[in-house]
Design a protein around this motif. Sequence first.
Motif, PDB file in Angstrom:
ATOM      1  N   GLY A  99       1.260   2.284   3.876  1.00 36.96           N
ATOM      2  CA  GLY A  99       2.681   2.530   3.644  1.00 36.96           C
ATOM      3  C   GLY A  99       3.548   1.389   4.153  1.00 36.96           C
ATOM      4  N   ALA A 100       3.224   0.878   5.325  1.00 40.16           N
ATOM      5  CA  ALA A 100       4.000  -0.230   5.894  1.00 40.16           C
ATOM      6  C   ALA A 100       3.853  -1.503   5.060  1.00 40.16           C
ATOM      7  N   VAL A 101       2.643  -1.794   4.617  1.00 42.52           N
ATOM      8  CA  VAL A 101       2.419  -2.989   3.799  1.00 42.52           C
ATOM      9  C   VAL A 101       3.135  -2.860   2.456  1.00 42.52           C
ATOM     10  N   LEU A 102       3.038  -1.692   1.842  1.00 47.65           N
ATOM     11  CA  LEU A 102       3.725  -1.491   0.569  1.00 47.65           C
ATOM     12  C   LEU A 102       5.243  -1.560   0.738  1.00 47.65           C
ATOM     13  N   TYR A 103       5.764  -1.030   1.829  1.00 53.04           N
ATOM     14  CA  TYR A 103       7.197  -1.119   2.092  1.00 53.04           C
ATOM     15  C   TYR A 103       7.612  -2.581   2.279  1.00 53.04           C
ATOM     16  N   GLY A 104       6.803  -3.332   3.000  1.00 54.53           N
ATOM     17  CA  GLY A 104       7.089  -4.760   3.182  1.00 54.53           C
ATOM     18  C   GLY A 104       7.058  -5.528   1.872  1.00 54.53           C
ATOM     19  N   LEU A 105       6.089  -5.210   1.031  1.00 51.97           N
ATOM     20  CA  LEU A 105       6.043  -5.858  -0.282  1.00 51.97           C
ATOM     21  C   LEU A 105       7.248  -5.479  -1.136  1.00 51.97           C
ATOM     22  N   GLY A 106       7.662  -4.229  -1.051  1.00 52.05           N
ATOM     23  CA  GLY A 106       8.859  -3.808  -1.780  1.00 52.05           C
ATOM     24  C   GLY A 106      10.085  -4.564  -1.306  1.00 52.05           C
ATOM     25  N   GLY A 107      10.225  -4.720  -0.013  1.00 50.14           N
ATOM     26  CA  GLY A 107      11.336  -5.493   0.533  1.00 50.14           C
ATOM     27  C   GLY A 107      11.284  -6.942   0.120  1.00 50.14           C
ATOM     28  N   PHE A 108      10.088  -7.506   0.108  1.00 50.59           N
ATOM     29  CA  PHE A 108       9.934  -8.896  -0.321  1.00 50.59           C
ATOM     30  C   PHE A 108      10.361  -9.070  -1.774  1.00 50.59           C
ATOM     31  N   PHE A 109       9.887  -8.197  -2.654  1.00 49.48           N
ATOM     32  CA  PHE A 109      10.237  -8.321  -4.064  1.00 49.48           C
ATOM     33  C   PHE A 109      11.725  -8.062  -4.302  1.00 49.48           C
ATOM     34  N   GLU A 110      12.305  -7.168  -3.515  1.00 49.66           N
ATOM     35  CA  GLU A 110      13.720  -6.850  -3.718  1.00 49.66           C
ATOM     36  C   GLU A 110      14.631  -7.941  -3.174  1.00 49.66           C
ATOM     37  N   LEU A 111      14.361  -8.407  -1.964  1.00 49.98           N
ATOM     38  CA  LEU A 111      15.270  -9.340  -1.314  1.00 49.98           C
ATOM     39  C   LEU A 111      14.972 -10.800  -1.629  1.00 49.98           C
ATOM     40  N   MET A 112      13.724 -11.174  -1.594  1.00 52.48           N
ATOM     41  CA  MET A 112      13.382 -12.583  -1.777  1.00 52.48           C
ATOM     42  C   MET A 112      13.308 -12.989  -3.252  1.00 52.48           C
ATOM     43  N   LEU A 113      12.735 -12.123  -4.064  1.00 43.25           N
ATOM     44  CA  LEU A 113      12.558 -12.466  -5.477  1.00 43.25           C
ATOM     45  C   LEU A 113      13.620 -11.835  -6.369  1.00 43.25           C
ATOM     46  N   ASN A 114      14.511 -11.035  -5.768  1.00 40.70           N
ATOM     47  CA  ASN A 114      15.597 -10.382  -6.500  1.00 40.70           C
ATOM     48  C   ASN A 114      15.078  -9.612  -7.715  1.00 40.70           C
ATOM     49  N   ALA A 115      14.056  -8.795  -7.470  1.00 36.53           N
ATOM     50  CA  ALA A 115      13.447  -8.001  -8.541  1.00 36.53           C
ATOM     51  C   ALA A 115      13.390  -6.539  -8.087  1.00 36.53           C
ATOM     52  N   PRO A 116      14.520  -5.829  -8.161  1.00 34.08           N
ATOM     53  CA  PRO A 116      14.522  -4.447  -7.679  1.00 34.08           C
ATOM     54  C   PRO A 116      13.665  -3.514  -8.523  1.00 34.08           C
ATOM     55  N   GLY A 117      13.487  -3.815  -9.783  1.00 31.46           N
ATOM     56  CA  GLY A 117      12.633  -2.973 -10.625  1.00 31.46           C
ATOM     57  C   GLY A 117      11.180  -3.044 -10.202  1.00 31.46           C
ATOM     58  N   VAL A 118      10.730  -4.228  -9.887  1.00 29.70           N
ATOM     59  CA  VAL A 118       9.343  -4.405  -9.439  1.00 29.70           C
ATOM     60  C   VAL A 118       9.150  -3.814  -8.048  1.00 29.70           C
ATOM     61  N   SER A 119      10.181  -3.888  -7.222  1.00 25.27           N
ATOM     62  CA  SER A 119      10.046  -3.374  -5.857  1.00 25.27           C
ATOM     63  C   SER A 119       9.829  -1.862  -5.849  1.00 25.27           C
ATOM     64  N   ALA A 120      10.284  -1.164  -6.881  1.00 30.66           N
ATOM     65  CA  ALA A 120      10.080   0.286  -6.945  1.00 30.66           C
ATOM     66  C   ALA A 120       8.596   0.636  -7.022  1.00 30.66           C
ATOM     67  N   PHE A 121       7.799  -0.231  -7.630  1.00 32.31           N
ATOM     68  CA  PHE A 121       6.356   0.004  -7.697  1.00 32.31           C
ATOM     69  C   PHE A 121       5.710  -0.033  -6.313  1.00 32.31           C
ATOM     70  N   PHE A 122       6.383  -0.643  -5.358  1.00 34.38           N
ATOM     71  CA  PHE A 122       5.870  -0.675  -3.988  1.00 34.38           C
ATOM     72  C   PHE A 122       6.547   0.358  -3.100  1.00 34.38           C
ATOM     73  N   TYR A 123       7.842   0.595  -3.324  1.00 32.29           N
ATOM     74  CA  TYR A 123       8.567   1.562  -2.498  1.00 32.29           C
ATOM     75  C   TYR A 123       8.085   2.997  -2.721  1.00 32.29           C
ATOM     76  N   ILE A 124       7.793   3.363  -3.947  1.00 31.34           N
ATOM     77  CA  ILE A 124       7.414   4.755  -4.240  1.00 31.34           C
ATOM     78  C   ILE A 124       6.104   5.142  -3.551  1.00 31.34           C
ATOM     79  N   PRO A 125       5.017   4.358  -3.695  1.00 34.19           N
ATOM     80  CA  PRO A 125       3.803   4.741  -2.943  1.00 34.19           C
ATOM     81  C   PRO A 125       4.004   4.676  -1.428  1.00 34.19           C
ATOM     82  N   SER A 126       4.876   3.769  -0.988  1.00 34.85           N
ATOM     83  CA  SER A 126       5.174   3.708   0.440  1.00 34.85           C
ATOM     84  C   SER A 126       5.831   4.997   0.909  1.00 34.85           C
ATOM     85  N   ALA A 127       6.758   5.507   0.127  1.00 35.69           N
ATOM     86  CA  ALA A 127       7.420   6.765   0.484  1.00 35.69           C
ATOM     87  C   ALA A 127       6.452   7.936   0.416  1.00 35.69           C
ATOM     88  N   LEU A 128       5.499   7.899  -0.486  1.00 34.24           N
ATOM     89  CA  LEU A 128       4.529   8.994  -0.598  1.00 34.24           C
ATOM     90  C   LEU A 128       3.556   9.026   0.576  1.00 34.24           C
TER      91      LEU A 128
END
Length: 107
Positions: free
Chosen positions: A56-85
């Motif tokens: 969960g922590a790794v997936l959350y970190g990847l979601g943050g990376f894709f959202e903030l660094m790569l400016n891809a909020p759509g792709v970050s959802a693929f990491f945030y959702i399993p992290s939340a689960l």
Amino acid sequence: MQDPAFRTLLYRYFFFGWLFKDVTRGNLIERAAAWRHNQEHAHWLLTYMRRWLWCGAVLYGLGGFFELMLNAPGVSAFFYIPSALSVPVNAVIGAVWLGLKALPGPF
């Protein structure tokens, strides 16, 4: 003896149902033995909690990376959702561990 398939190993890595016996089947002695077996294997639940926590922590970190660094909020959802689960999965594992450690046996 042949090694289990990769998908079986992956399933066993994340899900713990295969470790425990069904306490609702059999006569009184078999159910009591299954309960003791489950209590003896409860220590493995902490390992499963740790696995889900790290994933969960790794997936959350990847979601943050894709959202903030790569400016891809759509792709970050693929990491945030399993992290939340992973949070409710850890809650269930914690409840099972606490029940097996703290509650007296039903017999």
